[in-house]
Design a protein around this motif. Sequence first.
Motif, PDB file in Angstrom:
ATOM      1  N   ASP A 267     -11.129  19.534  50.075  1.00  0.00           N
ATOM      2  CA  ASP A 267     -10.768  18.931  48.794  1.00  0.00           C
ATOM      3  C   ASP A 267      -9.328  18.433  48.886  1.00  0.00           C
ATOM      4  N   ALA A 268      -9.183  17.123  49.053  1.00  0.00           N
ATOM      5  CA  ALA A 268      -7.852  16.513  49.173  1.00  0.00           C
ATOM      6  C   ALA A 268      -7.583  15.552  48.026  1.00  0.00           C
ATOM      7  N   SER A 269      -8.287  15.721  46.905  1.00  0.00           N
ATOM      8  CA  SER A 269      -8.187  14.764  45.810  1.00  0.00           C
ATOM      9  C   SER A 269      -6.769  14.654  45.259  1.00  0.00           C
ATOM     10  N   GLU A 270      -6.074  15.772  45.109  1.00  0.00           N
ATOM     11  CA  GLU A 270      -4.706  15.712  44.587  1.00  0.00           C
ATOM     12  C   GLU A 270      -3.800  14.921  45.525  1.00  0.00           C
ATOM     13  N   GLU A 271      -4.001  15.087  46.807  1.00  0.00           N
ATOM     14  CA  GLU A 271      -3.188  14.368  47.789  1.00  0.00           C
ATOM     15  C   GLU A 271      -3.427  12.857  47.705  1.00  0.00           C
ATOM     16  N   PHE A 272      -4.683  12.455  47.545  1.00  0.00           N
ATOM     17  CA  PHE A 272      -5.000  11.030  47.439  1.00  0.00           C
ATOM     18  C   PHE A 272      -4.394  10.415  46.176  1.00  0.00           C
ATOM     19  N   PHE A 273      -4.554  11.085  45.049  1.00  0.00           N
ATOM     20  CA  PHE A 273      -4.010  10.554  43.798  1.00  0.00           C
ATOM     21  C   PHE A 273      -2.486  10.473  43.856  1.00  0.00           C
ATOM     22  N   ARG A 274      -1.875  11.436  44.508  1.00  0.00           N
ATOM     23  CA  ARG A 274      -0.412  11.423  44.654  1.00  0.00           C
ATOM     24  C   ARG A 274       0.039  10.210  45.486  1.00  0.00           C
ATOM     25  N   GLU A 275      -0.684   9.942  46.567  1.00  0.00           N
ATOM     26  CA  GLU A 275      -0.335   8.815  47.437  1.00  0.00           C
ATOM     27  C   GLU A 275      -0.578   7.475  46.753  1.00  0.00           C
ATOM     28  N   LEU A 276      -1.546   7.419  45.843  1.00  0.00           N
ATOM     29  CA  LEU A 276      -1.903   6.163  45.183  1.00  0.00           C
ATOM     30  C   LEU A 276      -1.093   5.892  43.914  1.00  0.00           C
ATOM     31  N   LYS A 277      -0.271   6.826  43.512  1.00  0.00           N
ATOM     32  CA  LYS A 277       0.495   6.683  42.270  1.00  0.00           C
ATOM     33  C   LYS A 277       1.400   5.445  42.336  1.00  0.00           C
ATOM     34  N   GLY A 278       1.284   4.593  41.321  1.00  0.00           N
ATOM     35  CA  GLY A 278       2.127   3.412  41.227  1.00  0.00           C
ATOM     36  C   GLY A 278       1.670   2.233  42.061  1.00  0.00           C
ATOM     37  N   ILE A 279       0.552   2.354  42.786  1.00  0.00           N
ATOM     38  CA  ILE A 279       0.073   1.280  43.666  1.00  0.00           C
ATOM     39  C   ILE A 279      -1.035   0.503  42.969  1.00  0.00           C
ATOM     40  N   ASP A 280      -0.872  -0.821  42.867  1.00  0.00           N
ATOM     41  CA  ASP A 280      -1.924  -1.624  42.236  1.00  0.00           C
ATOM     42  C   ASP A 280      -2.417  -2.765  43.114  1.00  0.00           C
ATOM     43  N   ASN A 281      -1.786  -2.983  44.272  1.00  0.00           N
ATOM     44  CA  ASN A 281      -2.227  -4.035  45.185  1.00  0.00           C
ATOM     45  C   ASN A 281      -3.472  -3.576  45.945  1.00  0.00           C
ATOM     46  N   ILE A 388     -11.594   0.699  40.583  1.00  0.00           N
ATOM     47  CA  ILE A 388     -10.599   0.841  39.520  1.00  0.00           C
ATOM     48  C   ILE A 388      -9.563  -0.237  39.805  1.00  0.00           C
ATOM     49  N   ILE A 389      -9.597  -1.302  39.039  1.00  0.00           N
ATOM     50  CA  ILE A 389      -8.697  -2.415  39.303  1.00  0.00           C
ATOM     51  C   ILE A 389      -7.296  -2.044  38.829  1.00  0.00           C
ATOM     52  N   GLY A 390      -6.319  -2.177  39.738  1.00  0.00           N
ATOM     53  CA  GLY A 390      -4.955  -1.763  39.418  1.00  0.00           C
ATOM     54  C   GLY A 390      -4.689  -0.350  39.898  1.00  0.00           C
ATOM     55  N   GLU A 391      -3.737   0.310  39.277  1.00  0.00           N
ATOM     56  CA  GLU A 391      -3.333   1.657  39.704  1.00  0.00           C
ATOM     57  C   GLU A 391      -4.462   2.664  39.493  1.00  0.00           C
ATOM     58  N   VAL A 392      -4.583   3.595  40.436  1.00  0.00           N
ATOM     59  CA  VAL A 392      -5.631   4.612  40.416  1.00  0.00           C
ATOM     60  C   VAL A 392      -5.023   5.956  40.043  1.00  0.00           C
ATOM     61  N   ASP A 393      -5.671   6.659  39.124  1.00  0.00           N
ATOM     62  CA  ASP A 393      -5.278   8.040  38.825  1.00  0.00           C
ATOM     63  C   ASP A 393      -6.521   8.850  38.479  1.00  0.00           C
ATOM     64  N   SER A 394      -6.344  10.153  38.337  1.00  0.00           N
ATOM     65  CA  SER A 394      -7.491  11.047  38.132  1.00  0.00           C
ATOM     66  C   SER A 394      -8.197  10.780  36.808  1.00  0.00           C
ATOM     67  N   LEU A 427     -13.885  -0.448  36.528  1.00  0.00           N
ATOM     68  CA  LEU A 427     -12.972  -0.228  35.411  1.00  0.00           C
ATOM     69  C   LEU A 427     -11.851  -1.261  35.487  1.00  0.00           C
ATOM     70  N   LEU A 428     -11.737  -2.090  34.448  1.00  0.00           N
ATOM     71  CA  LEU A 428     -10.756  -3.170  34.446  1.00  0.00           C
ATOM     72  C   LEU A 428      -9.456  -2.731  33.761  1.00  0.00           C
ATOM     73  N   PRO A 429      -8.328  -3.295  34.195  1.00  0.00           N
ATOM     74  CA  PRO A 429      -7.032  -2.966  33.559  1.00  0.00           C
ATOM     75  C   PRO A 429      -6.834  -3.786  32.287  1.00  0.00           C
ATOM     76  N   VAL A 430      -7.886  -3.832  31.473  1.00  0.00           N
ATOM     77  CA  VAL A 430      -7.901  -4.663  30.269  1.00  0.00           C
ATOM     78  C   VAL A 430      -8.391  -3.814  29.099  1.00  0.00           C
ATOM     79  N   PHE A 431      -7.714  -3.951  27.960  1.00  0.00           N
ATOM     80  CA  PHE A 431      -8.145  -3.253  26.762  1.00  0.00           C
ATOM     81  C   PHE A 431      -8.656  -4.270  25.746  1.00  0.00           C
ATOM     82  N   TRP A 500     -15.095  -5.652  43.791  1.00  0.00           N
ATOM     83  CA  TRP A 500     -14.086  -6.449  43.079  1.00  0.00           C
ATOM     84  C   TRP A 500     -12.746  -6.428  43.824  1.00  0.00           C
ATOM     85  N   GLU A 501     -12.505  -5.406  44.624  1.00  0.00           N
ATOM     86  CA  GLU A 501     -11.287  -5.343  45.423  1.00  0.00           C
ATOM     87  C   GLU A 501     -11.636  -5.075  46.879  1.00  0.00           C
TER      88      GLU A 501
END
Length: 501
Positions: A267-281, A388-394, A427-431, A500-501
């Motif tokens: 289970d490395a989910s926390e590690e992946f989310f930490r590495e992906l924080k702030g990344i949207d490309n 998940i288009i854009g930044e990924v989080d849990s 999931l789109l980054p659109v509301f 989509w990505e």
Amino acid sequence: MDRIAVIDYGSQYTLLLARRIREMGVFCTVASPEEFKVESEIKGVVLSGGPQSVYEEGALGFPKQLEGFPVPIMGICYGMHLLAKKLGGEVRSGALGEYGLTNVSMDNERFRDIPEEIVTWMSHGDEVTSLPAECKVIARSKNGITAGFSNGRDIAFQFHPEVNHTQFGTNLIEDFVFNVCNASRNWKLSAFAERKVEEIKRIVGSSKVVGGLSGGVDSTVAAVLTSKAVGDAFTGIFVNHGLMRKNEDIEVCEALRSLGIKLINVDASEEFFRELKGIDNPEEKRKIIGKTFIKVFEREANKLNASFLLQGTIYSDVIESGAASKNSAKIKSHHNVGGLPDKMNLKLLEPIRELFKDEVRNLGYSLGIEPSLLTRQPFPGPGLGVRIIGEVDSEKARILKEVDSIFMDVLRKSGESEKIWQSFAVLLPVFSVGVKGDKRSYGYVVALRAVNSSEGMTASWHELPHEILREASSRITSGVREVGRVVFDITDKPPATIEWE
């Protein structure tokens, strides 16, 4: 064993061409112009398409190895231009490029079982402006451009007969393979398995192998193939990156262990989310996911003293990552191809990278894998990270898992899932403004996608009945409070990709 050799000049369709020939029961291999070797079992050679122009400085040329080698040659697109130039014809930049579906008139004396006019898939800006001596036109496009020529033995086409868009394309390839090359149908996919088992044994030797298993068709087939080759020297590693579908982390591990595969669950989910924080490309996300996968694998492999990393890379992954040929164009990185770090402590083992998705499934059947495991829909290595288009989080991952689960349940209960090659939610980054409980709401927009394909290189959107779309939309907006609007993607591949990505 009779063989057709494809020489790869960088076409996105090179291995698709090889697969078409293998489907005919004839062994087919692919090599670059530099790596190609003349061998007695070769009955014919195909020169593939490619992104260059034959008159450009530094353009790849006609293979010197073919000088004096008396076998028929088929040229496709760039290969046609090479063959024309080699035989004394002339190739120039055309006044009219032809791209996409193009009507072509065919020579009925040469092709009696093919209509006078067919629709073909074109992608060229150059054209043969002067035919080589002793050659005649056997196909011409609606624009009057030479779409095919032959000297009786050698044959060339401006269009791509290997793609599904070209009508009677398989007939044209069969004509070359059997009527011109006189090749025999003496190859089966089971022979590929036998060859790969021996190849894995030779490559691995006495070393140990760890495998990145996701429960998908590709990694599962690769794992069973490797297990047959090295037995207990192989250990599967399932990495829960938090981006699987709902409950798949549990279901996948149970399925893999049922195959008798030795498995470690990390289970490395926390590690992946930490590495992906702030990344949207999108490209950066894929590379981070790939890099983090390798970090986790290397940690576990060090404990096992393993030297090799098994990956279920297939050829559509390789093509889109631009790794099929040094001359290929890159579309996007895949975590198990273009997303790998430059330096690794593990050597890669990719036994099925020559195969397309439907071939992998058929190989799995020949290996005795349960059909329930082989009929799973394709699922990208980066998982929901590219949905998940854009930044990924849990939290976004949790929302998308719920949406995806509802959509899959609707498709299963309606019986529609059996008709679909791949289906998923994005999931789109659109509301979007809406109304829930007589109050104004402001929720996420999600897109639903369903496509049909055979090999993943091209795809058409699946026409879901309106009542199914209505039920999916109603259940999603009712059951997932964060979602306020549902849309349905009706774009084919090309021009879009499946994901989509």
